[in-house]
Structure formats: C-alpha cells, structure tokens
Motif scaffolding. Structure first.
Motif, PDB file in Angstrom:
ATOM      1  N   TYR A 330       5.427  71.503 103.132  1.00  0.00           N
ATOM      2  CA  TYR A 330       6.322  70.505 103.724  1.00  0.00           C
ATOM      3  C   TYR A 330       6.124  69.179 102.992  1.00  0.00           C
ATOM      4  O   TYR A 330       5.493  68.248 103.501  1.00  0.00           O
ATOM      5  CB  TYR A 330       6.020  70.357 105.218  1.00  0.00           C
ATOM      6  CG  TYR A 330       7.161  69.764 106.014  1.00  0.00           C
ATOM      7  CD1 TYR A 330       8.315  70.494 106.270  1.00  0.00           C
ATOM      8  CD2 TYR A 330       7.087  68.466 106.524  1.00  0.00           C
ATOM      9  CE1 TYR A 330       9.352  69.968 107.009  1.00  0.00           C
ATOM     10  CE2 TYR A 330       8.116  67.931 107.277  1.00  0.00           C
ATOM     11  CZ  TYR A 330       9.248  68.688 107.519  1.00  0.00           C
ATOM     12  OH  TYR A 330      10.279  68.164 108.256  1.00  0.00           O
ATOM     13  N   PRO A 331       6.654  69.097 101.776  1.00  0.00           N
ATOM     14  CA  PRO A 331       6.435  67.881 100.986  1.00  0.00           C
ATOM     15  C   PRO A 331       7.181  66.672 101.537  1.00  0.00           C
ATOM     16  O   PRO A 331       8.299  66.788 102.043  1.00  0.00           O
ATOM     17  CB  PRO A 331       6.962  68.269  99.603  1.00  0.00           C
ATOM     18  CG  PRO A 331       7.955  69.352  99.861  1.00  0.00           C
ATOM     19  CD  PRO A 331       7.424  70.116 101.033  1.00  0.00           C
ATOM     20  N   ASP A 332       6.543  65.532 101.413  1.00  0.00           N
ATOM     21  CA  ASP A 332       7.161  64.232 101.675  1.00  0.00           C
ATOM     22  C   ASP A 332       7.910  63.856 100.405  1.00  0.00           C
ATOM     23  O   ASP A 332       7.308  63.655  99.348  1.00  0.00           O
ATOM     24  CB  ASP A 332       6.068  63.215 101.986  1.00  0.00           C
ATOM     25  CG  ASP A 332       6.597  61.824 102.308  1.00  0.00           C
ATOM     26  OD1 ASP A 332       7.713  61.490 101.848  1.00  0.00           O
ATOM     27  OD2 ASP A 332       5.889  61.057 102.976  1.00  0.00           O
ATOM     28  N   VAL A 333       9.240  63.799 100.475  1.00  0.00           N
ATOM     29  CA  VAL A 333      10.062  63.553  99.280  1.00  0.00           C
ATOM     30  C   VAL A 333      10.810  62.230  99.375  1.00  0.00           C
ATOM     31  O   VAL A 333      11.821  62.025  98.688  1.00  0.00           O
ATOM     32  CB  VAL A 333      11.063  64.711  99.048  1.00  0.00           C
ATOM     33  CG1 VAL A 333      10.318  66.005  98.735  1.00  0.00           C
ATOM     34  CG2 VAL A 333      11.975  64.900 100.259  1.00  0.00           C
ATOM     35  N   ARG A 334      10.304  61.309 100.174  1.00  0.00           N
ATOM     36  CA  ARG A 334      10.992  60.021 100.300  1.00  0.00           C
ATOM     37  C   ARG A 334      11.044  59.292  98.961  1.00  0.00           C
ATOM     38  O   ARG A 334      11.946  58.475  98.729  1.00  0.00           O
ATOM     39  CB  ARG A 334      10.291  59.169 101.364  1.00  0.00           C
ATOM     40  CG  ARG A 334      10.525  59.670 102.800  1.00  0.00           C
ATOM     41  CD  ARG A 334       9.728  58.893 103.807  1.00  0.00           C
ATOM     42  NE  ARG A 334       8.292  59.106 103.649  1.00  0.00           N
ATOM     43  CZ  ARG A 334       7.366  58.474 104.349  1.00  0.00           C
ATOM     44  NH1 ARG A 334       7.720  57.569 105.258  1.00  0.00           N
ATOM     45  NH2 ARG A 334       6.074  58.739 104.152  1.00  0.00           N
TER      46      ARG A 334
END
Length: 400
Positions: A330-334
């Motif tokens: 569940y990568p943080d892609v902000r």
C-alpha cells in the motif's frame, strides 16, 4: 397508471465493490487482447491444493451432502473451526459458538447485523477494506473513520480511537493483518486496543482471514488472546479463501459469544440456510489436513512481498511501508500527484490509477476505495513474472 414504487433506498446507496470493479475492468481489457497486468484482486494465483479438491470430489459420492444440513454448519466442521480458533487465536470456544458462512463477507455482514442498532457509531480504522463501511450502513450504523497514514505504518492508536469515541460508539473494527495495507499490529498494540475496548464496553469485530499469512517471524496475535476478557464482546470472522487459495469455494465463518451467535444464526436460517455441503467438506479437509502446501504458498507470497517493496521503492515519489502480513503493498504515492506524466497531471489517486491503466496497462486500486486519496493498493498474489513486469512498467512511466 400509477408510477411504480421506488427501489430500496438502503440498497440503492450501496457502492459497488471498488476492488471487484477494477478487477472486472482489467479482465475485460485482457479479454479484448490488451496485455494488462492486474494487481487489483486479493486472490491467490495458486490452485486449491489437490487433497482439498479430492475431499470435495469424495463428498459428491455421499447422498447426505445433497440434503439440508444445520444452517449454522456441519457439526464436524464447526468442531474443526473451534480447534483452529484455539490453535491460532488462543481462544477456546464450543462449536456452538461457530457459524459457517458463505465466505468471509457474509460473516462480516452478519457480525454487524448482530451488534449494531440504528444510529450506532462503528469506529473504522482507515485504510479499510471497501466492504466494511457498506456492511455497517446495511446494519443502519454509522462508520466513523479513524485514519492512520504511512508514518504510522497504517496502524491506529488508542489515543486516536479515544478521540473518535462518543456516547454512540458501540463497535470497533480491528483487522490484523490488514487488507489493504498488510500492516500487522504488535502484541503490545493489540493488547492496548483490546483493553481500551473492554474498558468502554465496545464490541470488537476482528477480521482474521489473513492471520496465517505473516512474514519475518511475525505472528498476528488475536485480540482475544492478547486480552482474554475481550472474548465476551468480540466476534471473530475468518475463512479458508486466502490461506488455502479457495476464494471461489465461498466458505467463511464467525465465532463469538453465544448470545451474538444465536441472533446471527437466526438471521442465517432465514437468509440462506446451510452453506454448500461440498464446500464445507472441502474446508474440513483444508483445516484438518496437511498444511505443507499452504506453507509453500506463504513462502511464495513472502518472496513476492520483498520484491514488490524493493522495486516500488525505487520510484521517486513513492513511499512503501513494509507490509508484514496478507499479500498487499500500500504505497504512499502523494509524491506522484500534481506532476505531469506523459501529458497528464493527476491530482488524485483515482486519476492516477486511470493514467496507470491507460499508459502502462497496469491495473491498481486507488486509495479512495479504502479511505483518503494519496495511496494505491497492489496485490502481489499474482505470478512472479507478471509481478515484476508490471512494476517495471510503473518504473518506466514514472521515470524522472
């Protein structure tokens, strides 16, 4: 002519499952000849172990399996589930405290129906599995999101839960390992949350369907093992789908206090009666038979987990907390949002997921399906070659 009466407002308000929607879109594109790689579905790519299939085939020769059986499940299977609950969750229960359901989703639905009254608030740690808020709403409850980001490894704290609690709070959803994040609460974190729930008399709906898929020597400690007093106000939901690659067999269960199980069993007696007897016999074989093939699948997931975390982390703007359970990253892609990629500038992960599907022919599920925007869920329960190829496409798309 009088206009037709309207459809159910309650059912009309239900959102379609985002994960199944993305998976269906990916499969449609694949059927049309597009080389789409899908990380959307939480479904093992392995076949169901043969000894389980053989047990189902043998069950077809017994005419008793062609008749109604107890609505709450075959007694022998309820006994096996009780034994598994003791073995893996540290809780001794009588088989009468078990209901066999049509998959884990029915167990989740019935758990909320059993303990939620109209207007009750249910604390829902986010990111969350997309079905939970809909199941809460179907019980006329109010989901109250409590968000924990990548900086917390997606795990909420007692302080956050207490800040969200009101006099209408009656239940808490607790999931470890987590779908969609793969996060696993430590024994200490689990104990703290369980003790807090007991202190305030709050029901716990604990989804343990991924409890056997853990890595790096971690054990997913059940909340009823960490806090034995919590058992009087906890419903455990589980199933064979993930551990044994049996998603299509539709076999789950719920375990809980006798009074909660009684009302849920009454509901099931009217809702669907007994689960398919052949699937019940297959589940019995899965739980009571050799666990070596399940272990081999777990080891394969672990290898894929390390690969996807390593390769995703090479993309500038992507942060990947290390998932210690389930089969999701569940990568943080902000860091990818608000930047131009091949002529498009996505500002949400809904837009980013559409861009990824269009430009890289890779299907991912946007964070909006599980809570706030800014994240993507990728299931690594797919073949090794496809797993690596899909990540390489993402690396190429987001090359600086």
């Amino acid at each position: 002519m009088t206009e037709r009466a309207p459809l159910s407002r309650k059912l009309s308000a239900i959102a379609e499952s985002a994960t199944l929607k993305v998976d269906a879109k990916a499969k449609a594109l694949q059927a049309a000849g597009r080389p789409v790689i899908s990380y959307a579905a939480g479904e093992p790519d392995f076949p169901t172990p043969q000894f389980i299939v053989d047990a189902a085939a043998a069950a077809l020769t017994d005419p008793s399996n062609f008749r109604y059986t107890p609505a709450a499940g075959l007694p022998v299977l309820r006994e096996a589930i009780a034994a598994k609950t003791l073995r893996d969750s540290g809780l001794e229960v009588d088989p009468s405290q078990v209901i066999v359901t049509n998959g884990g989703k029915q167990a989740v639905y019935q758990a909320f129906q059993a303990v939620v009254n109209p207007g009750d608030e249910v604390l829902l740690p986010a990111p969350y599995w997309t079905t939970y808020p809909e199941a809460i709403a179907l019980a006329d409850g109010v989901p109250v999101e409590v968000f924990a980001g990548a900086d917390q490894d997606y795990k909420v704290t007692v302080e956050q839960l207490e800040a969200a609690r009101t006099d209408r709070t009656t239940a808490l959803v607790f999931v470890s390992p987590s779908n969609p994040t793969g996060a696993v609460y430590t024994p200490e974190e689990t104990r703290a949350i369980g003790e807090w729930a007991v202190e305030h008399g709050i029901w716990i709906i604990s989804d343990e369907i991924y409890q056997n898929l853990v890595y790096e020597g971690v054990r997913a400690v059940s909340i009823v093992e960490a806090v034995p007093d919590a058992a009087a106000q906890t419903i455990l939901v589980n199933g064979v789908a993930k551990t044994y690659a049996m998603t299509g067999w539709r076999l789950g269960w719920m375990v809980g206090p006798k009074d909660a199980i009684k009302v849920a069993a009454n509901l099931q007696s009217h809702l669907c009666s007994n689960v398919n007897n052949i699937a019940q016999r297959a589940a019995l074989a899965a739980l009571s038979g050799p666990q070596s093939e399940a272990e081999q699948m777990r080891l394969a997931f672990d290898r894929r987990r390390r690969l996807i975390v390593s390769e995703l982390s090479k993309i500038d703007g992507v942060t990947v907390p290390n998932p210690l359970g389930a089969f999701y990253a569940y990568p943080d892609v902000r860091g990818l949002l608000g930047r131009e990629w091949q002529g498009a500038t996505p500002t949400t992960t809904l837009e980013l997921a559409d861009l990824i599907l269009e430009k890289a022919e890779v299907a991912v599920v946007p964070g909006e399906a599980f809570g706030p925007s800014g994240y993507l869920r990728l299931s690594y329960a797919l073949g090794d070659d496809a797993l690596l190829e899909g990540i390489r496409r993402l690396q190429d798309l987001f090359a600086a």
